[in-house]
Write a protein that holds these residues in place. Sequence first.
Motif, PDB file in Angstrom:
ATOM      1  N   GLY A   1       0.822  -1.213   0.000  1.00  0.00           N
ATOM      2  CA  GLY A   1       0.000   0.000   0.000  1.00  0.00           C
ATOM      3  C   GLY A   1       0.853   1.259   0.000  1.00  0.00           C
ATOM      4  N   GLU A   2       1.944   1.226   0.775  1.00  0.00           N
ATOM      5  CA  GLU A   2       2.808   2.415   0.862  1.00  0.00           C
ATOM      6  C   GLU A   2       3.447   2.747  -0.485  1.00  0.00           C
ATOM      7  N   VAL A   3       3.932   1.690  -1.154  1.00  0.00           N
ATOM      8  CA  VAL A   3       4.565   1.910  -2.467  1.00  0.00           C
ATOM      9  C   VAL A   3       3.541   2.519  -3.433  1.00  0.00           C
ATOM     10  N   PHE A   4       2.336   1.962  -3.393  1.00  0.00           N
ATOM     11  CA  PHE A   4       1.279   2.456  -4.293  1.00  0.00           C
ATOM     12  C   PHE A   4       0.926   3.909  -3.951  1.00  0.00           C
ATOM     13  N   GLU A   5       0.820   4.167  -2.661  1.00  0.00           N
ATOM     14  CA  GLU A   5       0.462   5.511  -2.191  1.00  0.00           C
ATOM     15  C   GLU A   5       1.488   6.541  -2.673  1.00  0.00           C
ATOM     16  N   LYS A   6       2.760   6.151  -2.602  1.00  0.00           N
ATOM     17  CA  LYS A   6       3.840   7.046  -3.011  1.00  0.00           C
ATOM     18  C   LYS A   6       3.720   7.381  -4.504  1.00  0.00           C
ATOM     19  N   ARG A   7       3.446   6.348  -5.290  1.00  0.00           N
ATOM     20  CA  ARG A   7       3.323   6.565  -6.735  1.00  0.00           C
ATOM     21  C   ARG A   7       2.095   7.436  -7.045  1.00  0.00           C
ATOM     22  N   SER A   8       1.011   7.177  -6.307  1.00  0.00           N
ATOM     23  CA  SER A   8      -0.212   7.983  -6.522  1.00  0.00           C
ATOM     24  C   SER A   8       0.066   9.441  -6.197  1.00  0.00           C
ATOM     25  N   GLN A   9       0.819   9.652  -5.098  1.00  0.00           N
ATOM     26  CA  GLN A   9       1.124  11.035  -4.703  1.00  0.00           C
ATOM     27  C   GLN A   9       1.955  11.740  -5.763  1.00  0.00           C
ATOM     28  N   THR A  10       2.906  10.991  -6.345  1.00  0.00           N
ATOM     29  CA  THR A  10       3.741  11.596  -7.394  1.00  0.00           C
ATOM     30  C   THR A  10       2.859  12.012  -8.576  1.00  0.00           C
ATOM     31  N   GLN A  11       1.915  11.138  -8.941  1.00  0.00           N
ATOM     32  CA  GLN A  11       1.036  11.476 -10.065  1.00  0.00           C
ATOM     33  C   GLN A  11       0.185  12.700  -9.721  1.00  0.00           C
ATOM     34  N   GLU A  12      -0.274  12.744  -8.479  1.00  0.00           N
ATOM     35  CA  GLU A  12      -1.109  13.867  -8.045  1.00  0.00           C
ATOM     36  C   GLU A  12      -0.308  15.174  -8.067  1.00  0.00           C
ATOM     37  N   GLU A  13       0.943  15.083  -7.642  1.00  0.00           N
ATOM     38  CA  GLU A  13       1.808  16.266  -7.651  1.00  0.00           C
ATOM     39  C   GLU A  13       1.990  16.777  -9.075  1.00  0.00           C
ATOM     40  N   LEU A  14       2.209  15.824  -9.993  1.00  0.00           N
ATOM     41  CA  LEU A  14       2.392  16.190 -11.395  1.00  0.00           C
ATOM     42  C   LEU A  14       1.127  16.872 -11.929  1.00  0.00           C
ATOM     43  N   ALA A  15      -0.028  16.292 -11.571  1.00  0.00           N
ATOM     44  CA  ALA A  15      -1.296  16.884 -12.015  1.00  0.00           C
ATOM     45  C   ALA A  15      -1.446  18.292 -11.455  1.00  0.00           C
ATOM     46  N   ARG A  16      -1.028  18.488 -10.194  1.00  0.00           N
ATOM     47  CA  ARG A  16      -1.099  19.813  -9.565  1.00  0.00           C
ATOM     48  C   ARG A  16      -0.245  20.816 -10.332  1.00  0.00           C
ATOM     49  N   VAL A  17       0.962  20.374 -10.718  1.00  0.00           N
ATOM     50  CA  VAL A  17       1.873  21.269 -11.441  1.00  0.00           C
ATOM     51  C   VAL A  17       1.256  21.648 -12.791  1.00  0.00           C
ATOM     52  N   LEU A  18       0.747  20.638 -13.509  1.00  0.00           N
ATOM     53  CA  LEU A  18       0.175  20.902 -14.840  1.00  0.00           C
ATOM     54  C   LEU A  18      -1.038  21.821 -14.742  1.00  0.00           C
ATOM     55  N   THR A  19      -1.858  21.541 -13.746  1.00  0.00           N
ATOM     56  CA  THR A  19      -3.124  22.262 -13.635  1.00  0.00           C
ATOM     57  C   THR A  19      -2.942  23.690 -13.117  1.00  0.00           C
ATOM     58  N   SER A  20      -1.785  23.954 -12.495  1.00  0.00           N
ATOM     59  CA  SER A  20      -1.608  25.301 -11.937  1.00  0.00           C
ATOM     60  C   SER A  20      -1.444  26.361 -13.032  1.00  0.00           C
ATOM     61  N   ALA A  21      -1.377  25.903 -14.293  1.00  0.00           N
ATOM     62  CA  ALA A  21      -1.322  26.862 -15.400  1.00  0.00           C
ATOM     63  C   ALA A  21      -2.672  27.551 -15.600  1.00  0.00           C
ATOM     64  N   SER A  22      -3.691  27.096 -14.864  1.00  0.00           N
ATOM     65  CA  SER A  22      -5.008  27.723 -14.984  1.00  0.00           C
ATOM     66  C   SER A  22      -5.399  28.401 -13.671  1.00  0.00           C
ATOM     67  N   PRO A  23      -5.885  29.645 -13.736  1.00  0.00           N
ATOM     68  CA  PRO A  23      -6.333  30.299 -12.496  1.00  0.00           C
ATOM     69  C   PRO A  23      -7.466  29.525 -11.834  1.00  0.00           C
ATOM     70  N   LEU A  24      -8.321  28.890 -12.659  1.00  0.00           N
ATOM     71  CA  LEU A  24      -9.452  28.151 -12.091  1.00  0.00           C
ATOM     72  C   LEU A  24      -8.976  27.040 -11.161  1.00  0.00           C
ATOM     73  N   SER A  25      -7.971  26.271 -11.611  1.00  0.00           N
ATOM     74  CA  SER A  25      -7.489  25.158 -10.784  1.00  0.00           C
ATOM     75  C   SER A  25      -6.952  25.668  -9.460  1.00  0.00           C
ATOM     76  N   ASN A  26      -6.190  26.778  -9.523  1.00  0.00           N
ATOM     77  CA  ASN A  26      -5.637  27.327  -8.284  1.00  0.00           C
ATOM     78  C   ASN A  26      -6.759  27.759  -7.352  1.00  0.00           C
ATOM     79  N   PHE A  27      -7.782  28.370  -7.936  1.00  0.00           N
ATOM     80  CA  PHE A  27      -8.923  28.800  -7.123  1.00  0.00           C
ATOM     81  C   PHE A  27      -9.607  27.594  -6.486  1.00  0.00           C
ATOM     82  N   VAL A  28      -9.860  26.572  -7.292  1.00  0.00           N
ATOM     83  CA  VAL A  28     -10.581  25.387  -6.781  1.00  0.00           C
ATOM     84  C   VAL A  28      -9.772  24.700  -5.678  1.00  0.00           C
ATOM     85  N   LEU A  29      -8.475  24.554  -5.899  1.00  0.00           N
ATOM     86  CA  LEU A  29      -7.648  23.876  -4.893  1.00  0.00           C
ATOM     87  C   LEU A  29      -7.644  24.661  -3.575  1.00  0.00           C
ATOM     88  N   ILE A  30      -7.485  25.985  -3.671  1.00  0.00           N
ATOM     89  CA  ILE A  30      -7.469  26.788  -2.435  1.00  0.00           C
ATOM     90  C   ILE A  30      -8.843  26.737  -1.756  1.00  0.00           C
TER      91      ILE A  30
END
Lengths: 473, 416
Positions: A344-373
């Motif tokens: 589970g830990e290994v999977f969780e780590k990989r999921s977090q990396t994917q989520e981080e990547l999605a966060r980076v990509l999505t931060s190019a939009s003001p909407l995503s930043n607004f929604v996350l905050i």
Amino acid sequence: MLGLVIRKEIQENFLNIRFIASCGISLLLMISSIAILTRSHEDQVTDYRSRLQQQDEFIDRFGHFNRLGWMSTQHRGPSTLQALVLGIDREAQQDNFISNPVPVLLSRLDFVSLVTVIMSLIAIMFSYNAISGEREAGVLRQVLASGVPRRTLLVGTFLGGLISLIVPFTISVLAGMLYLALSPALQLKSVDFGILALLLVLSWFYVSVFYGIGLLFSARSHTSAQAILKSLFAWVMLVLIIPNVSPFLAAQFYPIPSAAKINQEQYMIVDRERDEIVRKRLREMTETTYADLRPVVGLPRHEVEAALKSDPSLNERYRQYAKECDDIIAAVNKDQRAKAEKIGEVFEKRSQTQEELARVLTSASPLSNFVLIATDLTETGIEADNHWRRQSGEYERALGKYADAKYRSEVEKNPAYDSNDYLDLRGRPRFQYMPAGILERIEPDLPQWGVLTVFTVIFFTAAFVSFQRYDVR
Amino acid sequence: MTDIVKKELLENLATYRFYVLTGLMFTLMLISIIVSYGDYHLRVENYNVLRPAAHVTDKIILPPEPLSIFAKGLDANVGRLYELGALGVQVQPNQQSINRLSSLFSIPDMLFVIKVVLALIAVLSAFDAVCGEKEQGTLKLMLAGRTGRAPVLLGKLAGRFILVFLPFIILFLIASIVVSLLPDVAGGTEYWRRLAVIACASGLYAASFVALGTLVSSLVNRSSTSVMLGLALWVLLVFVVPNLGVTVAQSIGDVPPSDRVEMQNRLASIHSIYETQQVMKNAREKDYSRIMFQIREANVHLFETYRPQLDRLIGLTKALVRISPSGAFAFLMTEMANTGIERDIQVKDEIWMYIDRNFKKFGKLEKGEVEHFQFRPASFGEQVSGVALPDALLLLFVPAALIGLAIGAFMRYDPR
């Protein structure tokens, strides 16, 4: 001079019928959406409390060690400000066979969708002709000829337009928030009022980004028709495309194994594989160390109890046997759980990396930043999900420890006692979710606040530079 | 009228607006197909990993639907692993290997592109059809000729519709051909028939918004007012009405959340097991069939009580959402792509009935082999004449009504 330009912009907007209509619509939508969602929230709170009570009463009456995990599922109550920000819709997670499929297909209207879609569009509608429209009407030449510096005119237009947008918007949000504050079911605390104030400030930032976009394209276009097309193109990309595409792109760039496959592997380890190991080790122990107890072990419960009562040495021997059985089960459980947790830990780590990547990509939009905050501030987003999971896991461990001690003391008293017998768990610890503090909620999204500020600065500066070279003829 | 259509086409083909809007549509359709195919491919991989062996009867998983590349709908939901037993059905949570961020945003599939962007392009293409001509002073000249007002407006409508729909349908056709050639997608007759219906529905949907833009243009004197009003109506029909419909339905539907039903079901099962074990404790012969029957009874009772409530809520939501053509289009397109609400309900019903038929065998209360689960999806004909019909009729009615209104408004329009 600047004050004069700002006043002119505000007066012009306030006397404009389309401005009054837009503000009226946003006020109506804001209040009606908050009113409907508050009612729905009240029902959810009532339902949540009754579910908790029902489950608690069940454990009090029928609690037993064997199925404790199954009967003590932690329920997650609705967040206090869910009537404002829906965040991750739990019904849309479809965790149950009988879940309502509609939320997967269609989302609900909340404060976030009103600000991100409607307010951003209104901001563009009021800024796209701020420069090009004045040029078409021939006013721009006259104003500049009368000695108003270009930078004063642009700053004044930006500030005046923004103020005339933000004032009615703030009034409508405050009206909605007042409705929330007066709702008896919500019982807002001081921290909630702090969050509401932050949400309001966040909305101002967001609206100013789109006002800046409209102004930029207005200063880069000769006609209003061109300006509206360019602005809407940018709006579509920033509001509709980048946020929606980014999570899927992240999944393409950094794929992770199927969550279901991991669940299956973990289930096999802590269930079937565990049962097999326990059975094997118990059989070995009974056949080697406790072969003398074999005739007693298979008897019905009341006969075992009678035999133990009549023979004290057998009683002592059976007690030892029961203790060793429990030790084997506990040791195997521990090993198997550790094995499953590692996967589970290994999977969780990989999921977090994917989520981080999605966060980076999505931060190019003001909407995503607004929604996350907004979702993190109101505890309806990803951070709250992590927070809840952590607390829920800690509680599960505490409850397990408590029940284990209780169970052992019962076995101590009666060696024939087993995990399917009633276990008095009325003194158990109760799960009490502690929401994150206001600083904890702000901290993970500081980069998003920064990105929103940078967006506003970039678009305004670009509009400023473009206007310096704008041909007013 | 043909001349008017030709004039509209020639006048608008070389405009900046046409290139920007067509470019936008091309970009979005391309992104949508790339992203949606990637997502579909992941679901296929998941399916291959989780697919139970041929002899396993207590696990069901349905393959992803290739048309979900166009409208994902409930495909990820329907395609989850169902674990069956005498105690009920367990669904695998979070089967999809997509980060949680996706649950905060919409799915960028073709349905989204058509529902949101094609409608926006249609409004932006038509907002100045009448008032724009008036501003330029050409409307007076046009009406001074022998052509009646109705043919003028119909010609303008047809011209603008062609400008929106022709590039779309060409791109859609290319996308359909490309998708049909991709691995894991079988592009048979069924695939093309369903896409043909989706294309027709998209045409009607685009026509609705072109007619809406023209109607607004025939009601006002200035293009700037027309674009504002057109965009306001677009927001209302595409975002506000469907989303508010769901919000209102859930608020007045008064249906308990599925978590409550799941909890009651779970506690009823534990109670049955516990009570039976207490009775069995002292019995020499252990008969656990009682537990099975009690649990089954509790399950059936809860399901049969909850299901009509859920059906009512779904019905109410659909009725409210259908006020907007965007809602009707979303329902029609997802049903045609086999990823709609009816497909989800049908799969769950068939699984429920399957357990019902085999309950005793699952619970080892009866000897014999459990039958193999066979899902019989509704045929194309059944769907078109059944579940898709109300939405198709609505999509026919809306543009017709809006065209009628636009002609009515144009008849009284002052071209001076």
